[in-house]
Scaffold this active site. Structure first.
Site, PDB file in Angstrom:
ATOM      1  N   TYR A 171      -2.767  -0.525   9.918  1.00 42.52           N
ATOM      2  CA  TYR A 171      -2.850  -0.863   8.495  1.00 42.52           C
ATOM      3  C   TYR A 171      -1.511  -0.584   7.809  1.00 42.52           C
ATOM      4  O   TYR A 171      -0.957  -1.454   7.129  1.00 42.52           O
ATOM      5  CB  TYR A 171      -3.977  -0.064   7.821  1.00 42.52           C
ATOM      6  CG  TYR A 171      -4.040  -0.282   6.337  1.00 42.52           C
ATOM      7  CD1 TYR A 171      -4.587  -1.447   5.807  1.00 42.52           C
ATOM      8  CD2 TYR A 171      -3.524   0.660   5.447  1.00 42.52           C
ATOM      9  CE1 TYR A 171      -4.623  -1.669   4.444  1.00 42.52           C
ATOM     10  CE2 TYR A 171      -3.558   0.453   4.083  1.00 42.52           C
ATOM     11  CZ  TYR A 171      -4.117  -0.712   3.577  1.00 42.52           C
ATOM     12  OH  TYR A 171      -4.147  -0.921   2.227  1.00 42.52           O
TER      13      TYR A 171
ATOM     14  N   SER B 201       0.845  -1.195   0.000  1.00 48.28           N
ATOM     15  CA  SER B 201       0.000   0.000   0.000  1.00 48.28           C
ATOM     16  C   SER B 201       0.875   1.236   0.000  1.00 48.28           C
ATOM     17  O   SER B 201       1.938   1.254   0.625  1.00 48.28           O
ATOM     18  CB  SER B 201      -0.895   0.013   1.237  1.00 48.28           C
ATOM     19  OG  SER B 201      -1.592   1.238   1.318  1.00 48.28           O
TER      20      SER B 201
END
Length: 170
Positions: free
Chosen positions: A59, A44
């Site tokens: 995350y 990501s």
């Protein structure tokens, strides 16, 4: 972090760390035996493009694991002709991003997948969608303190809106 639901923490670690590690461990013996293969992990921009991702620390941290795990495996398994790549997208149309329409900077899942497939076998770490690569370069040129201030403002606003929506529903 202290307000984050423990189940959410467990889910993020399970999906991004445990499952990525176990699936990779499962497929590697066959690739080593064949003397070729490709592993594409999805990282990501939260872990590779942004200098920090406040309010999304778990995350971003689990995606940083995916990034380092993939880069390290790439070095380890190159002698077996196995390409290991981590693709680090920014926003893509999805339920998770809550973005419903594709745009110049937000591809559809199909658009991202096409770009991702074309990128396999080249860079170890990439953001294969063309506008994401441009954004990555721009962010890299900005001072970290500027990006940190901008990102905390954005994530705080996102959180505020989500809490307001949740309170209305109750």
């Amino acid at each position: 972090l202290h307000e984050l639901d423990e189940d959410v923490v467990k889910q993020l670690i399970t999906v991004n760390v445990d499952c990525t590690t176990r699936m990779t461990k499962y497929v590697l013996p066959g690739m080593v035996k064949r003397g070729k293969g490709a592993i594409v992990n999805i990282g990501s921009g939260a872990a590779t493009v942004l200098p920090s991702d406040p309010l999304y620390s778990v995350y971003a941290g689990t995606k940083a694991y995916v990034d380092q795990f993939s880069k390290s495996l790439s070095v380890e398994y190159s002698k077996h002709n196995i390409d290991v790549q981590v693709q680090a997208p920014l926003f893509v149309v999805s339920k998770m991003s809550k973005i419903r329409r594709a745009s110049v900077t937000v591809p559809s899942p199909k658009g991202y997948a096409k770009a991702g497939l074309r990128a396999i076998g080249y860079e170890v770490r990439t953001s294969p969608y063309w506008s994401h690569s441009i954004i990555w370069a721009l962010i890299s040129a900005l001072p970290v303190s500027f990006m940190d201030k901008m990102r905390i403002g954005m994530t705080t606003d996102i959180r505020r809106r989500a809490l307001r929506k949740k309170n209305k529903a109750q």
